[in-house]
Structure formats: C-alpha cells, structure tokens
Enzyme design. Sequence first.
Site, PDB file in Angstrom:
ATOM      1  N   GLY A 111     -14.055 -17.760   5.318  1.00  0.00           N
ATOM      2  CA  GLY A 111     -12.719 -18.850   5.045  1.00  0.00           C
ATOM      3  C   GLY A 111     -11.754 -18.618   6.223  1.00  0.00           C
ATOM      4  O   GLY A 111     -12.096 -18.056   7.206  1.00  0.00           O
ATOM      5  N   LYS A 155      -2.860 -14.181  -8.678  1.00  0.00           N
ATOM      6  CA  LYS A 155      -2.483 -13.318  -7.636  1.00  0.00           C
ATOM      7  C   LYS A 155      -1.505 -12.059  -8.253  1.00  0.00           C
ATOM      8  O   LYS A 155      -1.914 -10.981  -7.886  1.00  0.00           O
ATOM      9  CB  LYS A 155      -1.604 -14.075  -6.462  1.00  0.00           C
ATOM     10  CG  LYS A 155      -2.498 -14.858  -5.690  1.00  0.00           C
ATOM     11  CD  LYS A 155      -3.465 -13.995  -4.808  1.00  0.00           C
ATOM     12  CE  LYS A 155      -4.559 -14.955  -4.098  1.00  0.00           C
ATOM     13  NZ  LYS A 155      -5.689 -14.051  -3.798  1.00  0.00           N
ATOM     14  N   ILE A 164      -8.567 -17.402   6.536  1.00  0.00           N
ATOM     15  CA  ILE A 164      -7.984 -16.090   7.071  1.00  0.00           C
ATOM     16  C   ILE A 164      -9.099 -15.124   6.959  1.00  0.00           C
ATOM     17  O   ILE A 164      -9.086 -14.307   8.163  1.00  0.00           O
ATOM     18  CB  ILE A 164      -6.826 -15.571   6.040  1.00  0.00           C
ATOM     19  CG1 ILE A 164      -5.770 -16.810   5.753  1.00  0.00           C
ATOM     20  CG2 ILE A 164      -6.196 -14.259   6.431  1.00  0.00           C
ATOM     21  CD1 ILE A 164      -4.882 -16.420   4.553  1.00  0.00           C
ATOM     22  N   LEU A 192       1.433 -28.316   4.826  1.00  0.00           N
ATOM     23  CA  LEU A 192       2.339 -28.969   5.448  1.00  0.00           C
ATOM     24  C   LEU A 192       1.530 -29.309   7.015  1.00  0.00           C
ATOM     25  O   LEU A 192       1.457 -30.344   7.321  1.00  0.00           O
ATOM     26  CB  LEU A 192       3.782 -28.235   5.807  1.00  0.00           C
ATOM     27  CG  LEU A 192       4.464 -28.978   6.540  1.00  0.00           C
ATOM     28  CD1 LEU A 192       4.799 -30.318   6.259  1.00  0.00           C
ATOM     29  CD2 LEU A 192       5.766 -28.233   6.952  1.00  0.00           C
ATOM     30  N   SER A 237       0.066 -12.891  -2.430  1.00  0.00           N
ATOM     31  CA  SER A 237       0.878 -14.123  -1.825  1.00  0.00           C
ATOM     32  C   SER A 237       2.273 -14.105  -2.368  1.00  0.00           C
ATOM     33  O   SER A 237       2.821 -13.572  -3.385  1.00  0.00           O
ATOM     34  CB  SER A 237       0.431 -15.392  -2.309  1.00  0.00           C
ATOM     35  OG  SER A 237       0.892 -16.437  -2.222  1.00  0.00           O
ATOM     36  N   ASN A 271     -19.475 -16.678  -1.008  1.00  0.00           N
ATOM     37  CA  ASN A 271     -20.497 -17.580  -1.880  1.00  0.00           C
ATOM     38  C   ASN A 271     -20.610 -18.966  -1.276  1.00  0.00           C
ATOM     39  O   ASN A 271     -21.510 -19.897  -1.858  1.00  0.00           O
ATOM     40  CB  ASN A 271     -20.029 -17.813  -3.263  1.00  0.00           C
ATOM     41  CG  ASN A 271     -18.791 -18.313  -3.598  1.00  0.00           C
ATOM     42  OD1 ASN A 271     -18.234 -18.764  -2.665  1.00  0.00           O
ATOM     43  ND2 ASN A 271     -18.416 -18.508  -4.715  1.00  0.00           N
ATOM     44  N   TYR A 284      -2.962 -20.394 -10.373  1.00  0.00           N
ATOM     45  CA  TYR A 284      -3.481 -19.958  -9.182  1.00  0.00           C
ATOM     46  C   TYR A 284      -2.575 -18.957  -8.725  1.00  0.00           C
ATOM     47  O   TYR A 284      -2.887 -17.276  -8.534  1.00  0.00           O
ATOM     48  CB  TYR A 284      -3.491 -20.932  -7.970  1.00  0.00           C
ATOM     49  CG  TYR A 284      -3.510 -20.189  -6.612  1.00  0.00           C
ATOM     50  CD1 TYR A 284      -4.645 -19.673  -6.302  1.00  0.00           C
ATOM     51  CD2 TYR A 284      -2.428 -20.187  -5.836  1.00  0.00           C
ATOM     52  CE1 TYR A 284      -4.679 -18.727  -4.906  1.00  0.00           C
ATOM     53  CE2 TYR A 284      -2.238 -19.482  -4.752  1.00  0.00           C
ATOM     54  CZ  TYR A 284      -3.508 -18.714  -4.122  1.00  0.00           C
ATOM     55  OH  TYR A 284      -3.347 -17.963  -3.360  1.00  0.00           O
ATOM     56  N   THR A 303       3.960 -16.313  -3.368  1.00  0.00           N
ATOM     57  CA  THR A 303       4.307 -16.907  -4.650  1.00  0.00           C
ATOM     58  C   THR A 303       4.762 -16.158  -5.580  1.00  0.00           C
ATOM     59  O   THR A 303       5.245 -16.569  -6.625  1.00  0.00           O
ATOM     60  CB  THR A 303       2.757 -17.822  -5.099  1.00  0.00           C
ATOM     61  OG1 THR A 303       1.753 -17.028  -5.082  1.00  0.00           O
ATOM     62  CG2 THR A 303       2.610 -18.985  -4.110  1.00  0.00           C
ATOM     63  N   ASP A 330       7.972 -26.886  -6.343  1.00  0.00           N
ATOM     64  CA  ASP A 330       8.296 -26.327  -4.924  1.00  0.00           C
ATOM     65  C   ASP A 330       9.444 -25.322  -5.144  1.00  0.00           C
ATOM     66  O   ASP A 330      10.200 -25.494  -5.828  1.00  0.00           O
ATOM     67  CB  ASP A 330       8.504 -27.412  -3.842  1.00  0.00           C
ATOM     68  CG  ASP A 330       7.526 -27.896  -2.973  1.00  0.00           C
ATOM     69  OD1 ASP A 330       6.778 -26.831  -2.686  1.00  0.00           O
ATOM     70  OD2 ASP A 330       7.604 -28.855  -2.277  1.00  0.00           O
TER      71      ASP A 330
HETATM   72  N1  UDP Z   1       5.523 -30.210   2.555  1.00  0.00           N
HETATM   73  C1  UDP Z   1       6.088 -31.795   2.724  1.00  0.00           C
HETATM   74  N2  UDP Z   1       5.199 -32.707   2.795  1.00  0.00           N
HETATM   75  C2  UDP Z   1       3.813 -32.387   2.756  1.00  0.00           C
HETATM   76  C3  UDP Z   1       3.243 -30.848   2.536  1.00  0.00           C
HETATM   77  C4  UDP Z   1       4.154 -30.061   2.409  1.00  0.00           C
HETATM   78  O1  UDP Z   1       7.115 -31.782   2.921  1.00  0.00           O
HETATM   79  O2  UDP Z   1       2.949 -33.357   2.824  1.00  0.00           O
HETATM   80  C5  UDP Z   1       6.378 -29.237   2.431  1.00  0.00           C
HETATM   81  C6  UDP Z   1       6.607 -28.512   0.981  1.00  0.00           C
HETATM   82  O3  UDP Z   1       7.323 -29.399  -0.007  1.00  0.00           O
HETATM   83  C7  UDP Z   1       7.081 -27.257   1.501  1.00  0.00           C
HETATM   84  C8  UDP Z   1       6.491 -26.836   2.776  1.00  0.00           C
HETATM   85  O4  UDP Z   1       6.240 -28.201   3.275  1.00  0.00           O
HETATM   86  O5  UDP Z   1       8.121 -27.239   1.345  1.00  0.00           O
HETATM   87  C9  UDP Z   1       5.400 -26.264   2.816  1.00  0.00           C
HETATM   88  O6  UDP Z   1       4.299 -26.648   1.963  1.00  0.00           O
HETATM   89  P1  UDP Z   1       3.004 -26.172   1.966  1.00  0.00           P
HETATM   90  O7  UDP Z   1       2.181 -26.673   0.863  1.00  0.00           O
HETATM   91  O8  UDP Z   1       2.241 -25.968   3.002  1.00  0.00           O
HETATM   92  O9  UDP Z   1       3.062 -24.552   1.406  1.00  0.00           O
HETATM   93  P2  UDP Z   1       3.842 -23.728   0.091  1.00  0.00           P
HETATM   94  O10 UDP Z   1       4.635 -24.758  -0.685  1.00  0.00           O
HETATM   95  O11 UDP Z   1       2.810 -23.333  -0.522  1.00  0.00           O
HETATM   96  O12 UDP Z   1       4.741 -22.671   0.642  1.00  0.00           O
END
Ligand code: UDP
Length: 340
Positions: free
Chosen positions: A12, A157, A14, A203, A128, A34, A153, A130, A300
């Site tokens: 994968g 974790k 990472i 992003l 994570s 897998n 998800y 998260t 978010d």
């Molecule tokens: N984000 C955005 N537009 C996109 C994808 C992500 O504005 O098309 C923002 C999202 O709201 C977050 C940041 O970019 O604030 C990072 O998002 P990502 O999904 O990469 O990571 P995570 O939210 O899991 O930290």
Amino acid sequence: MANKVLVTGGLGYIGSHTVVELMNQGYEPLIIDNLLNSDISVLDRIEKITGNRPEFQQVEMRDKEQLQEVFWSNNNQIVGVIHFAAVLLVGESVEQPLHYYFNNLTSTINLLECMNEFDVKSIVFSSSCTVYGNPDQLPVSENAPIKPSISPYGNTKKVCEDILKDASIAHPLKVVSLRYFNPIGAHKSSLIGEFQSGPPHHLVPFITETATGKREKLNIFGGDWNTPDGTCVRDYIHVSDLAEAHINAMEYATKQSVNSFNVFNVGSGDGYSVLEMVKSFEKTTGVKVPYEIVDRRPGDVEAVYADTTKVTNELGFKTKRSLDDMLKSAWDWEQALAKE
Ligand code: UDP
C-alpha cells in the site's frame, strides 16, 4: 542475526515507502498483502528503486491459518511486525461498518495470536490522529483525550489501539502505536506513490488532479472555520519521512521490556490551511489551481496538528522534508501517473 520484518499491507501507500526505507537500512522485509487495495506492480517498482526484490506472499489475514503458515515458515526469523493492512476509506466505512470492523479487528487479533504463538514480540501499529477528534488544545499531544469517532473507520483505529494495549498487558508484547497526521507526497523516484482507483480521497491528489486539468476546480470545504483564513488546518507529513519513523519505532519497540505499550504522534508539527496548501502548490510548481469555497464537509475537524516533543525526544525522529518537497513530489507523481 535475524533481521526480517513482517510488513502487513506492505504494497500500500505508506507500506511500500516503509519497505523501501527498511531495505535502505539493511532490513529484510517480508511483505504480506491481500492485494485488495494495492497493486502487484509495486513489487517491481520497489525492486527498481532498491535494486532488490522484497519477499512477498499474498495472504488474507482474516484467515488465521494463512497467517500461521507465514509465521511457521519463518519461525525464529521475524524480529518484528509493522502492521498497515486495513481498509481505510472513511465514507465507505459509514456505508459498510461491519466489513470495516470485521476486517480491521479480525486481522489485528489474528496477527497478535500468531505473534504470541510464535514468540514474536515487537509490533508497530498504524494508528491515526483521528483518535483525537476535534482537539481542545493545539498542538495536540499524546496525552490529549480520545474523542468519540465520527466514522467506523476511525473507531477501528481506536478499538485496535485498545486491543493492542490490553494484549500488551496480558502477553509478552512490545507495542508501539504511531498516530499519523496527514501523509502526502511520493518517493523521490516517482516510482511509488498513492495509487487510487476512482476519485481521490484526500486533499493533495485533488489539488494535483485539478492542476493537470483532469478536474475543473478544487472544492474547498468551508471558508468560515475558526482559523486564520477560514479554511481547515492540518499537519502534512512527507510519506518518506513517515516511513522512516517506522524504522525508529521498530527499533524502539525491540529495546523496550515486554508488556509495553507506547503511542507517538507522527507529524511535522506545523499546521497549514487548505488555502495555504493551494498557494504553496502554485508557488512550488508554477501551476494554477482554480478553486471554489463550498459548504463544509460533514465530519471534518477544524484544526489539528501534532505536538512532536515525544516522538523527537523518545524515538529520535524528526522530519527532513519540507512542504515544498512534499508538494513537488506529489506533482511529479501525478505527472508520472498521467504518462502511464
Ligand atoms: N479538503 C478540501 N477539498 C477536497 C478535499 C479535502 O477542502 O477536495 C479539505 C478537508 O476539508 C480537510 C483537508 O482538506 O480540511 C484535508 O482533507 P483530507 O481528506 O486530505 O484529510 P483529513 O480530513 O482526513 O484530515
């Protein structure tokens, strides 16, 4: 001396970068995967980068017998395990919670049972940030309270960390859990990076796909957050830096006494807003990224970035690559993918 490291999910994003770093540092990775969310061509790519082909077995970790066979045929050779294998899409986990819990929990439990059976003690787990949810204090340290997960998800974790912690009390295990912030970028060779089928999930691939013209514009989710420019703030880390942290973590784990459980934040320690990411990308690459600020994305987190004191002091880990390096490598990867 045995120097084999079992890497689950080693093909994968990472995982593959970590396999390269392990090989660079003289370890002998044994990859199991897998191939559900990864591509077998990654093996050739790793061979191109390192000059050696890592050992690989296609294994379904939910089937304990398959996993036991791996441990049996490598008895007394495995110094430790780095456990990446997991299903990891936030949105999909809301639609298929049972699949997510079954997969991520069963594979972790089977792995720990095999480790106990074959006397392998050290494990590095990919967790994570998260688990911190929307933190009350920034930068967020490992002592911050764990918040209820927004997605199944994220909860897998947290629950896996609980399982590892409880298992480390009852069994002679040495556990290190790494709480990743936002990994981005790709290996400097542009031979490995984040493969994805369908639309991106993060992003930076959205930014690079917009820059190629594959997408008309980037949607920025919310411009009215309580942050300096109104867009969300994250801690981005180069995937090769994150990969290197796993070697520090593996070596740290092996030096601990049994029945140990340690968690570390792995980020750069710097917070960047979505708009800052777009502007930095434009400055680094000279390519414009049209964007529009749209509604907030449900679930978010407003702002999160790491307190890196513990990982610096105890693991001796520091990121080496700048935001420029991260964005440049992401752009090179996107262009390499387009050529393929
Ligand atoms: N984000 C955005 N537009 C996109 C994808 C992500 O504005 O098309 C923002 C999202 O709201 C977050 C940041 O970019 O604030 C990072 O998002 P990502 O999904 O990469 O990571 P995570 O939210 O899991 O930290």
